[in-house]
Design a protein around this motif. Structure first.
Motif, PDB file in Angstrom:
ATOM      1  N   ALA A 159      -9.073   4.284   1.626  1.00 32.77           N
ATOM      2  CA  ALA A 159      -8.524   3.583   0.454  1.00 32.77           C
ATOM      3  C   ALA A 159      -7.872   2.273   0.891  1.00 32.77           C
ATOM      4  O   ALA A 159      -8.051   1.230   0.252  1.00 32.77           O
ATOM      5  CB  ALA A 159      -7.514   4.478  -0.255  1.00 32.77           C
ATOM      6  N   LEU A 160      -7.134   2.336   2.006  1.00 30.87           N
ATOM      7  CA  LEU A 160      -6.492   1.112   2.522  1.00 30.87           C
ATOM      8  C   LEU A 160      -7.551   0.103   2.948  1.00 30.87           C
ATOM      9  O   LEU A 160      -7.426  -1.100   2.713  1.00 30.87           O
ATOM     10  CB  LEU A 160      -5.594   1.423   3.721  1.00 30.87           C
ATOM     11  CG  LEU A 160      -4.439   2.405   3.541  1.00 30.87           C
ATOM     12  CD1 LEU A 160      -3.590   2.452   4.798  1.00 30.87           C
ATOM     13  CD2 LEU A 160      -3.567   2.017   2.366  1.00 30.87           C
ATOM     14  N   THR A 161      -8.610   0.624   3.575  1.00 29.85           N
ATOM     15  CA  THR A 161      -9.702  -0.243   4.021  1.00 29.85           C
ATOM     16  C   THR A 161     -10.309  -0.988   2.837  1.00 29.85           C
ATOM     17  O   THR A 161     -10.497  -2.207   2.878  1.00 29.85           O
ATOM     18  CB  THR A 161     -10.794   0.608   4.696  1.00 29.85           C
ATOM     19  OG1 THR A 161     -10.232   1.196   5.833  1.00 29.85           O
ATOM     20  CG2 THR A 161     -11.997  -0.211   5.074  1.00 29.85           C
ATOM     21  N   LEU A 219      -6.487  -2.126  10.172  1.00 25.84           N
ATOM     22  CA  LEU A 219      -5.923  -0.808  10.477  1.00 25.84           C
ATOM     23  C   LEU A 219      -5.965  -0.493  11.967  1.00 25.84           C
ATOM     24  O   LEU A 219      -6.748  -1.065  12.714  1.00 25.84           O
ATOM     25  CB  LEU A 219      -6.725   0.281   9.753  1.00 25.84           C
ATOM     26  CG  LEU A 219      -6.354   0.598   8.320  1.00 25.84           C
ATOM     27  CD1 LEU A 219      -6.885  -0.455   7.385  1.00 25.84           C
ATOM     28  CD2 LEU A 219      -6.913   1.943   7.918  1.00 25.84           C
ATOM     29  N   GLU A 257      -7.035   6.486   4.649  1.00 25.22           N
ATOM     30  CA  GLU A 257      -7.273   5.226   5.368  1.00 25.22           C
ATOM     31  C   GLU A 257      -8.419   4.444   4.735  1.00 25.22           C
ATOM     32  O   GLU A 257      -8.410   3.218   4.738  1.00 25.22           O
ATOM     33  CB  GLU A 257      -7.579   5.527   6.836  1.00 25.22           C
ATOM     34  CG  GLU A 257      -6.355   6.029   7.577  1.00 25.22           C
ATOM     35  CD  GLU A 257      -6.504   6.010   9.067  1.00 25.22           C
ATOM     36  OE1 GLU A 257      -7.634   6.097   9.552  1.00 25.22           O
ATOM     37  OE2 GLU A 257      -5.465   5.909   9.750  1.00 25.22           O
ATOM     38  N   SER A 313     -11.929   3.978  10.685  1.00 26.86           N
ATOM     39  CA  SER A 313     -11.564   4.063   9.261  1.00 26.86           C
ATOM     40  C   SER A 313     -11.713   2.725   8.555  1.00 26.86           C
ATOM     41  O   SER A 313     -11.719   2.660   7.340  1.00 26.86           O
ATOM     42  CB  SER A 313     -10.124   4.529   9.100  1.00 26.86           C
ATOM     43  OG  SER A 313      -9.903   5.686   9.796  1.00 26.86           O
ATOM     44  N   GLN A 314     -11.760   1.655   9.319  1.00 28.81           N
ATOM     45  CA  GLN A 314     -11.845   0.325   8.711  1.00 28.81           C
ATOM     46  C   GLN A 314     -13.266   0.023   8.233  1.00 28.81           C
ATOM     47  O   GLN A 314     -13.510  -0.952   7.543  1.00 28.81           O
ATOM     48  CB  GLN A 314     -11.397  -0.729   9.731  1.00 28.81           C
ATOM     49  CG  GLN A 314     -11.283  -2.136   9.188  1.00 28.81           C
ATOM     50  CD  GLN A 314      -9.869  -2.498   8.775  1.00 28.81           C
ATOM     51  OE1 GLN A 314      -8.905  -1.928   9.245  1.00 28.81           O
ATOM     52  NE2 GLN A 314      -9.724  -3.469   7.888  1.00 28.81           N
ATOM     53  N   PHE A 316       0.819  -1.211   0.000  1.00 35.22           N
ATOM     54  CA  PHE A 316       0.000   0.000   0.000  1.00 35.22           C
ATOM     55  C   PHE A 316       0.859   1.271   0.000  1.00 35.22           C
ATOM     56  O   PHE A 316       0.414   2.324  -0.412  1.00 35.22           O
ATOM     57  CB  PHE A 316      -0.911   0.056   1.239  1.00 35.22           C
ATOM     58  CG  PHE A 316      -1.943  -1.036   1.291  1.00 35.22           C
ATOM     59  CD1 PHE A 316      -2.249  -1.794   0.166  1.00 35.22           C
ATOM     60  CD2 PHE A 316      -2.631  -1.305   2.471  1.00 35.22           C
ATOM     61  CE1 PHE A 316      -3.206  -2.800   0.213  1.00 35.22           C
ATOM     62  CE2 PHE A 316      -3.593  -2.308   2.535  1.00 35.22           C
ATOM     63  CZ  PHE A 316      -3.873  -3.055   1.398  1.00 35.22           C
ATOM     64  N   PHE A 360      -0.759   3.631  -2.575  1.00 32.56           N
ATOM     65  CA  PHE A 360      -1.647   4.692  -2.092  1.00 32.56           C
ATOM     66  C   PHE A 360      -0.902   5.907  -1.564  1.00 32.56           C
ATOM     67  O   PHE A 360      -1.301   7.032  -1.802  1.00 32.56           O
ATOM     68  CB  PHE A 360      -2.586   4.151  -1.012  1.00 32.56           C
ATOM     69  CG  PHE A 360      -3.512   3.098  -1.521  1.00 32.56           C
ATOM     70  CD1 PHE A 360      -4.530   3.431  -2.396  1.00 32.56           C
ATOM     71  CD2 PHE A 360      -3.358   1.779  -1.165  1.00 32.56           C
ATOM     72  CE1 PHE A 360      -5.381   2.460  -2.890  1.00 32.56           C
ATOM     73  CE2 PHE A 360      -4.208   0.794  -1.657  1.00 32.56           C
ATOM     74  CZ  PHE A 360      -5.210   1.133  -2.522  1.00 32.56           C
TER      75      PHE A 360
END
Lengths: 281, 265
Positions: B215-217, A92, B213, A97-98, A56, A60
């Motif tokens: 995007a990571l999720t 995370l 975050e 945010s997850q 990532f 990202f």
């Protein structure tokens, strides 16, 4: 000896606009089926290491990466889009945010990853219920994920990654918002994962629990890999305290006793080990 | 068993229509609004007024009259304000005085603008409100995805609407936090205005930080895996879609017929 599942070769990673690298020349070799505890102070590069392994960091964050990260012998950059997320789950640090933000119930939230993998709806439900039982959130399945407490969201976040059954799990501080009981139950889940043969990379500050569950410890400081090895071997080294690493209280006590002439023959890192030593003394 | 609970069909036949069918009905209603704007009676778009009365009728038929009341409560002040301002301030190119009282004048041009704006807002907002009150965002997004919309586009559609709710929740959290720091968030307009910046800045900054975050999720939830996607709770048909569409199409055809007659009168 188990197969190497993750290899980092001289990895240096710098975030965009940053003046210095967040990870400096890190070389690591992680074996399949082991539980690795990653420790270090704030800003030591633990989360950066996690996102670099997942691929990532370049995808990202768009930072610059030198060296190579190999997953099952193949460079993480060479995997096709989405291929890495099939075999690697990332939980995370911030459970809020997850949450995908597009599902109204915990049931659907956990199933979201399965929807993305094209799993049939009937099978999805079965898998979600199983994982909800495992993570003890079955009673939350019909609730809105945003209405849960931090600890409950953390469990949902873990469940939504576990349901995808990845071979490798990277879990970033999964117990930061949990009480001792909740923490213990998360660690039990993590132990089950290890028993199932999964490779787990766990970033955690609760060193006593890592001492109990982790096979190996990786210590980071200022983006550098300063030490790694079997848990017991690493966690009895008092010099780590100079790097801001808190060692298990039990090992500190036994080390102090040794210095004061009361040697039990070894320094334990868990209460269980300590009890054995005390019984044998 | 959980799926069955979540897929429970709505009892009302109109509210329970397939979202794409409702979207088509909405499209047909838009045609009616356009026709009502074109057809002028006494040089005014008077047909917009009876058309706006169809909105409460649709809500009642959908079994959700309370939602119409909350809609009217939300928009009435704004609509009245728009109407009054337009009617009293605009004269038009060829001013024809319709009403006068002391210094207040209403000209035909102003009345035309006022009626057009106020009743277009009522009609457009009303029909969209009906769609979103009778079908959840997720249901609409699922129906769009089932109709072939790309899952990334469906995510953008859904997360845009959902973001409003999430940000609303974040505002309350930030307000609580700022109150704990001594920021006054309740009181008269000036007190509230003073609290605006300490609330908005963390809200916007948090939202921006969360984007990364998120995007990571999504990536950790296999969002970019190339395969045929499935939906756990798909949007379902209730069997009355054809009837609803036929009736809606007939109404629109009659309206178009009426318009042609009006043109050739």
């Amino acid at each position: 000896m188990a197969d190497k599942i993750i290899e980092l070769k001289n990895v240096t990673y710098t975030y965009p606009l940053a003046s210095r690298p967040a990870l400096k020349d890190i070389s690591l070799s992680l074996e399949e089926g082991k539980l690795y505890g990653i420790i270090g102070g704030n800003g030591s590069g633990k989360t950066t290491l996690c996102i670099t392994i997942c691929g990532f960091a370049t995808k990202f964050e768009k930072g610059s990466l030198d060296g190579s990260v190999l997953i099952k012998g193949k460079d993480v950059e060479d995997y096709e889009e989405g291929e890495v997320s099939r075999m690697m789950g990332y939980v995370l640090q911030n459970p809020f945010s997850q949450i995908s933000g597009v599902r109204e119930t915990v049931l659907e939230e956990i199933a979201y990853g399965l929807e993305n993998l094209g799993v049939a709806p009937e099978k999805m439900e079965e898998r979600v219920i199983n994982i909800a039982k495992k993570t003890d959130i079955e009673e939350l399945l019909l609730k809105n994920p945003y209405e849960l407490s931090g600890g409950q969201q953390q469990r949902v976040a873990l469940a939504s990654v576990l349901v995808l059954e990845p071979e490798i799990l990277i879990i970033d501080e999964p117990t930061s918002q949990l009480d001792p009981e909740g923490t213990e139950s998360i660690f039990k889940i993590i132990r089950t994962l290890k028993e199932e043969g999964k490779t787990v990379l766990l970033v955690e500050h609760k060193i006593d629990l890592l001492a109990e569950y982790a096979d190996e410890i990786i210590v980071l400081e200022n983006g550098c890999h300063i030490k790694s090895g079997p848990t017991h071997e690493v966690l009895i080294q008092r010099e780590l305290e100079e790097h801001g690493i808190q060692l298990p209280q039990i090992s500190v006590i036994f080390d102090e006793l040794k210095k004061r002439g009361k040697d039990y023959g070894a320094i334990p890192v868990t209460c269980e080990e300590a009890l054995k030593l005390l019984k044998n003394a | 068993m959980y799926r069955e609970q979540l897929m429970k069909k709505k009892k009302n036949k109109i509210a329970g229509l397939y979202p794409m069918c409702k979207l088509k009905m909405l499209g047909m209603y838009v045609i009616l609004i356009i026709l009502a704007n074109i057809v002028q009676i006494k040089e005014l778009p008077l047909l917009l007024i009876p058309l706006s009365l169809c909105i409460p009728l649709i809500f009642v038929l959908s079994g959700q009259p309370k939602d119409y009341l909350s809609f009217i409560k939300m928009v009435s002040y704004f609509v009245c304000f728009v109407f009054i301002v337009q009617a009293l301030l605009i004269k038009g190119n060829d001013p024809v005085l319709i009403w006068q009282w002391k210094f207040l004048h209403i000209y035909r041009g102003g009345l035309d603008k006022g009626l057009t704006l106020a009743f277009n807002i009522l009609n457009f907002a009303g029909i969209f409100y009906w769609l979103f009150k009778t079908s959840g965002y997720q249901e609409i997004s699922a129906a769009m995805e089932q109709s072939g919309l790309n899952h990334k586009a469906a995510y953008i559609f859904l997360s845009t609407f959902k973001m409003i709710d999430v940000m609303r929740m974040n505002v309350y959290t930030i307000m609580d936090a700022q109150r704990a720091r001594g920021v006054e968030t309740e009181g008269n307009v000036f007190v509230r205005a003073k609290a605006f910046i300490p609330i908005m800045i963390p809200l916007v900054v948090n939202a921006m930080l969360e984007v990364g975050e998120r995007a990571l999720t999504l990536e950790s939830k296999a969002f970019s895996v190339k395969c045929e996607k499935t939906i756990m709770i798909p949007a379902t048909h209730n069997g009355y879609e054809k009837i609803a569409l036929t009736i809606s199409a007939l109404i629109v055809l009659c309206a178009i017929g009426g318009y042609v007659l009006w043109l050739t009168r």
